[in-house]
Design an enzyme around this catalytic site. Sequence first.
Site, short mmCIF file in Angstrom:
data_model
loop_
_atom_site.label_atom_id
_atom_site.label_comp_id
_atom_site.label_asym_id
_atom_site.label_seq_id
_atom_site.Cartn_x
_atom_site.Cartn_y
_atom_site.Cartn_z
N LYS A 11 0.73 -1.32 0.19
CA LYS A 11 -0.07 0.35 0.02
C LYS A 11 1.15 1.22 -0.06
O LYS A 11 2.24 1.08 0.43
CB LYS A 11 -0.73 0.14 1.39
N PRO A 104 9.61 -4.00 0.05
CA PRO A 104 10.99 -3.98 0.95
C PRO A 104 9.98 -3.79 2.31
O PRO A 104 8.77 -3.60 2.73
CB PRO A 104 10.56 -2.54 0.43
N VAL A 105 10.79 -4.83 3.24
CA VAL A 105 10.38 -5.03 4.47
C VAL A 105 11.45 -3.75 5.25
O VAL A 105 12.41 -2.66 4.95
CB VAL A 105 11.84 -5.86 4.86
N ALA A 106 9.98 -3.10 6.33
CA ALA A 106 10.47 -2.28 6.81
C ALA A 106 10.70 -0.44 5.85
O ALA A 106 11.94 0.34 6.40
CB ALA A 106 11.88 -1.94 8.13
N GLY A 107 9.09 -0.29 4.83
CA GLY A 107 9.77 0.34 3.41
C GLY A 107 8.29 0.88 3.97
O GLY A 107 8.84 2.01 3.23
N GLY A 108 7.54 1.01 4.96
CA GLY A 108 6.22 2.25 4.58
C GLY A 108 5.47 1.72 3.81
O GLY A 108 4.95 2.77 3.50
N MET A 109 5.71 0.24 3.38
CA MET A 109 5.00 -0.36 1.95
C MET A 109 4.18 -0.80 2.97
O MET A 109 3.35 -1.31 1.90
CB MET A 109 5.61 -0.21 0.86
N ALA A 110 3.88 -0.83 4.07
CA ALA A 110 2.99 -2.14 5.27
C ALA A 110 3.27 -3.82 4.58
O ALA A 110 2.01 -4.63 4.44
CB ALA A 110 1.90 -1.63 4.01
N SER A 113 2.01 -6.06 7.27
CA SER A 113 0.51 -6.26 7.35
C SER A 113 0.29 -6.69 6.06
O SER A 113 -0.93 -7.40 6.48
CB SER A 113 -0.10 -4.63 7.68
N ASP A 146 -3.06 -1.34 9.37
CA ASP A 146 -2.88 -1.54 7.60
C ASP A 146 -3.84 -2.60 7.66
O ASP A 146 -3.77 -2.94 5.75
CB ASP A 146 -1.89 -1.21 6.35
P1 ATP Z 1 3.81 -0.03 7.87
O1 ATP Z 1 4.46 0.13 6.07
O2 ATP Z 1 2.87 -1.25 7.74
O3 ATP Z 1 4.61 0.67 8.76
P2 ATP Z 1 6.22 -1.19 6.85
O4 ATP Z 1 6.68 -1.54 5.97
O5 ATP Z 1 7.37 0.04 7.20
O6 ATP Z 1 5.60 -0.95 8.18
P3 ATP Z 1 6.95 -3.95 7.55
O7 ATP Z 1 8.00 -4.52 6.36
O8 ATP Z 1 5.10 -4.43 7.75
O9 ATP Z 1 6.75 -2.24 7.35
O10 ATP Z 1 8.56 -4.42 8.87
C1 ATP Z 1 8.20 -4.01 9.75
C2 ATP Z 1 8.84 -4.93 11.09
O11 ATP Z 1 7.62 -6.33 11.01
C3 ATP Z 1 9.63 -5.88 9.94
O12 ATP Z 1 10.66 -5.11 10.88
C4 ATP Z 1 9.74 -7.06 10.97
O13 ATP Z 1 10.58 -7.27 11.84
C5 ATP Z 1 8.21 -7.25 11.28
N1 ATP Z 1 7.64 -8.10 10.82
C6 ATP Z 1 7.19 -9.07 11.21
N2 ATP Z 1 6.50 -10.15 10.26
C7 ATP Z 1 7.04 -9.61 9.32
C8 ATP Z 1 6.94 -9.82 7.24
N3 ATP Z 1 5.54 -11.17 7.25
N4 ATP Z 1 7.16 -9.51 6.96
C9 ATP Z 1 7.89 -8.67 7.03
N5 ATP Z 1 8.33 -7.75 8.38
C10 ATP Z 1 8.07 -8.69 9.28
#
Ligand code: ATP
Length: 307
Positions: A11, A104-110, A113, A146
Amino acid sequence: MTTVSVRVPAKINLCLGVGPVREDGFHPLATVYQAVDLHDELRATVVDSDEITVTTTVDVEDAEAEAALVPEGWDNIAVRAAAALREHAGIEAGIDLAIRKVIPVAGGMAGGSADAAAALVACNDAWGLGYSRHDLEPVAASLGSDVPFLLHGGNAIGGGRGETVSPVLARGSYHWVFAVAAEGLSTAAVYAEFDRLNEGRDVPEPEVPDALLAALRSGDAQALGAALSNDLTEASLSLRPELEATLDVGRQAEALGAIISGSGPTCLFLATDEQHSLDIAIALAGAGGCADVVQSTGPVPGVRFIG
Ligand code: ATP
């Protein structure tokens, strides 16, 4: 053995209005979500035991480093989603989850979620529970702000702490470019910085700008670009000042809008069409400063069955 496979989009927040921190620690949000064409895949296989297990493979350049960021076992939000659904249904059942990560992990793209929403839909089907997407919403909301949106996708207004979603009248398909940073940003850290920066300031209750809704109703990309907004910008830039340079590269490439995605650090750029999207992507890749550049479109539907 029953196996169900789904794909789930990332998202973006076209606007992200953030209000003063509530007593429960959450911030009231007024946002417009759009699901975009960048997907994780999740396969759920019913197992004989009552165990819930997960394995993750990552499909990006620095796959090993990225995979190390995704927790195994109960810390993985997809596992928590399966467990929450099992409890909600009052059943004893097990599942093996296999996630293929592209978001991307922890990229602000959920991304987390998204995997939770994917796990709810896949396990609901694999366990033969028969819940509708609407039935799954309360379980989704208990997992994260999200998650309910990603069950449905498209465009939607998010209220509460983001978990109450209502559809938005919208026309058009939009061309996006994402500049993905080498290192993620913790959402909690960005909100903590938001609170620190706003100490002593009068933070108003958040609202979705009328201009943004009007742009979506008319399908006007130029107007949408001008109406993009994110109240977390100051906090994200305070933690990652170098993102300003990335935003500038997109502005110089005449992006219709350039903002940070959610809590960052991914930056997003709106293009007029596919060729312009490619021009922006080339400018970003050439400038360096980001780990990956991704072209995408939105809106797209939420969790979908595949295979
Ligand atoms: P949002 O946009 O919802 O704030 P985000 O995109 O910045 O989140 P996520 O990729 O959802 O961040 O990851 C946040 C943290 O959640 C990660 O650093 C990781 O430790 C943890 N996590 C738990 N389960 C998962 C998963 N299935 N995929 C990615 N990260 C996960």
